[in-house]
Write an enzyme that holds these catalytic residues in place. Structure first.
Site, PDB file in Angstrom:
ATOM      1  CE  LYS A 160      39.207  31.211  19.359  1.00 48.27           C
ATOM      2  NZ  LYS A 160      38.920  30.823  18.079  1.00 48.27           N
ATOM      3  CE  LYS A 162      43.391  31.499  18.353  1.00 47.05           C
ATOM      4  NZ  LYS A 162      42.614  30.763  17.160  1.00 47.05           N
ATOM      5  CG  ASP A 189      41.268  27.594  17.912  1.00 46.81           C
ATOM      6  OD1 ASP A 189      41.430  26.393  17.513  1.00 46.81           O
ATOM      7  OD2 ASP A 189      41.318  28.693  17.363  1.00 46.81           O
ATOM      8  CG  ASN A 191      44.351  27.835  15.835  1.00 42.78           C
ATOM      9  OD1 ASN A 191      44.704  28.551  16.798  1.00 42.78           O
ATOM     10  ND2 ASN A 191      43.632  27.955  14.769  1.00 42.78           N
ATOM     11  CD  GLU A 217      37.861  27.302  16.876  1.00 45.68           C
ATOM     12  OE1 GLU A 217      38.143  27.678  15.859  1.00 45.68           O
ATOM     13  OE2 GLU A 217      37.576  27.899  18.000  1.00 45.68           O
ATOM     14  CG  ASP A 242      38.291  27.274  12.453  1.00 43.66           C
ATOM     15  OD1 ASP A 242      37.888  27.556  11.501  1.00 43.66           O
ATOM     16  OD2 ASP A 242      39.181  28.262  13.149  1.00 43.66           O
ATOM     17  CE  LYS A 266      38.470  31.788  12.307  1.00 46.41           C
ATOM     18  NZ  LYS A 266      38.539  30.315  12.619  1.00 46.41           N
ATOM     19  CB  CYS A 293      36.618  37.125  13.054  1.00 44.16           C
ATOM     20  SG  CYS A 293      37.472  37.387  14.631  1.00 44.16           S
ATOM     21  CG  ASP A 318      36.243  33.788  18.393  1.00 44.57           C
ATOM     22  OD1 ASP A 318      36.895  34.534  19.096  1.00 44.57           O
ATOM     23  OD2 ASP A 318      37.443  33.184  17.726  1.00 44.57           O
ATOM     24  CG  ASP A 320      38.322  38.151  19.844  1.00 44.79           C
ATOM     25  OD1 ASP A 320      38.382  37.404  18.699  1.00 44.79           O
ATOM     26  OD2 ASP A 320      39.141  37.926  20.579  1.00 44.79           O
TER      27      ASP A 320
END
Length: 351
Positions: A160, A162, A189, A191, A217, A242, A266, A293, A318, A320
């Site tokens: 994944k 960022k 992702d 964000n 995401e 998310d 999450k 997470c 995901d 990690d």
């Protein structure tokens, strides 16, 4: 079942391998919260929350204070009445998601340890290994490619990445990763860092470079549900929500507005029991599920992995967060496999 005799709360500060940058900011350490619940039988349950202010709206200080205040609501109560107790603390402290995730985990962990069952059993499943991806933060293309190469060498097949600061920089980072990890499944992702226009541009660039992206995401701000829906209509790559989803009501909204293809849950946003409700909503709507997470140690990560094993519902994993830490609360192996055990979530922190 027995009575809760003690609720204790302490800071859990864990250093990181290196600064972890996403579009919402950079994390230099995991400033977490550890909650311990003890029953009259001597059973101890452990829970952890990882407050990240731009995501959860909490700091470690506020999360510690709220978690500590729950003692007056829990001590003297029957541990087997965990559902009512969880509803009670969440109604008393709405929005304090990290603190209450720690409390909820400790409650359920203590309950399961008393019954000598794994946490996975609460959701109808058995203990089995769970496979996670590895997250690559916002880095230069060269650094990102180096990180991806190490991940592949260590057995990771899912990455994944960022994104969200600069879409052209994001494209070059992913292209560099793809060169060294052609066979890996790639997710991105943002964000909340892109606009719909940037999302469409990104997807078109990936197509033109023949880079397959499994999902995008949270490309747009969390409150822009219509933007999520427009992005979903405009690109062929699956769109995941998310930060837009904390509660089952949030999940219902994105379902009703046909806004996403994937729901990323999450436990640190929603709590264990509410995530189980969101899973049911997503399955009823025929949406795929992802579990993510925060920067949690093995306590939070193994709790999430028990939910994965117990429900068998997740298409993308995901988990990690503890692999990004320089230290963990138990001895761990670096790699994609999470070996969980019971009773409870199976983790006794060595801190």
């Amino acid at each position: 079942m027995s009575i809760i005799t003690r609720v204790s709360v302490e800071a859990l500060n864990l250093s990181m391998n290196e600064p972890f940058e996403i579009s919402l900011g950079t994390q230099y350490e995991a400033a977490n919260v550890l909650v311990t619940i003890e029953t009259e039988s001597g059973t101890i349950g452990y829970g952890e929350g990882s407050p990240i202010a731009p995501v959860t709206g909490e700091t470690q200080t506020t999360a510690l204070a709220v978690a500590g205040e729950t003692a007056s609501l829990l001590e003297g109560e029957e541990i087997g009445d965990y559902r009512r107790l969880i509803e009670r603390v969440r109604a008393t402290f709405p929005g304090m998601v990290s603190a209450l995730f720690a409390v909820e985990t400790a409650l359920l962990d203590a309950y399961c340890r008393e019954r000598e069952i794994p946490l996975a059993a609460l959701f109808g499943g058995t203990v089995q290994p769970v496979t996670t991806d590895l997250t690559i933060p916002i880095l230069s293309p060269e650094e990102a490619a180096s990180t991806a190469s190490r991940a592949i060498e260590n057995g990771f097949e899912h990455l994944k990445i960022k994104t969200g600061n600069d879409v052209n920089g994001d494209i070059e980072r992913i292209a560099a990763i793809h060169q060294v990890a052609e066979d890996a499944e790639l997710k991105v992702d943002a964000n909340q860092g892109w606009s719909v226009k940037e999302t469409v541009y990104f997807a078109s660039q990936m197509r033109s470079r023949e880079i397959d992206i499994a999902l995008i995401e949270q490309p747009v701000p969390k409150t822009d549900i219509s933007g999520l829906s427009l992005a979903r209509e405009s690109v062929s790559t699956p769109i995941a929500a998310d930060e837009s989803i904390f509660t089952p009501a949030d999940a219902l909204r994105v379902v009703r507005e046909n806004a996403v293809d994937v729901i990323n849950v999450k436990l640190g946003k929603s709590g264990i029991l509410a995530v189980a409700d969101i899973v049911a909503i997503a399955k009823a709507a025929d949406l795929e599920l992802m579990i993510g997470c925060m920067l949690e140690s093995a306590i939070g990560i193994h709790t999430s992995a028990h939910l994965v094993a117990g429900t068998g519902a997740f298409n993308y994993v995901d988990l990690d967060g503890n692999l990004l830490l320089a230290e963990d609360v138990i001895e761990r192996k670096y790699g994609p496999r999470i070996d969980i055990k019971g009773a409870g979530h199976g983790v006794v922190p060595q801190v």
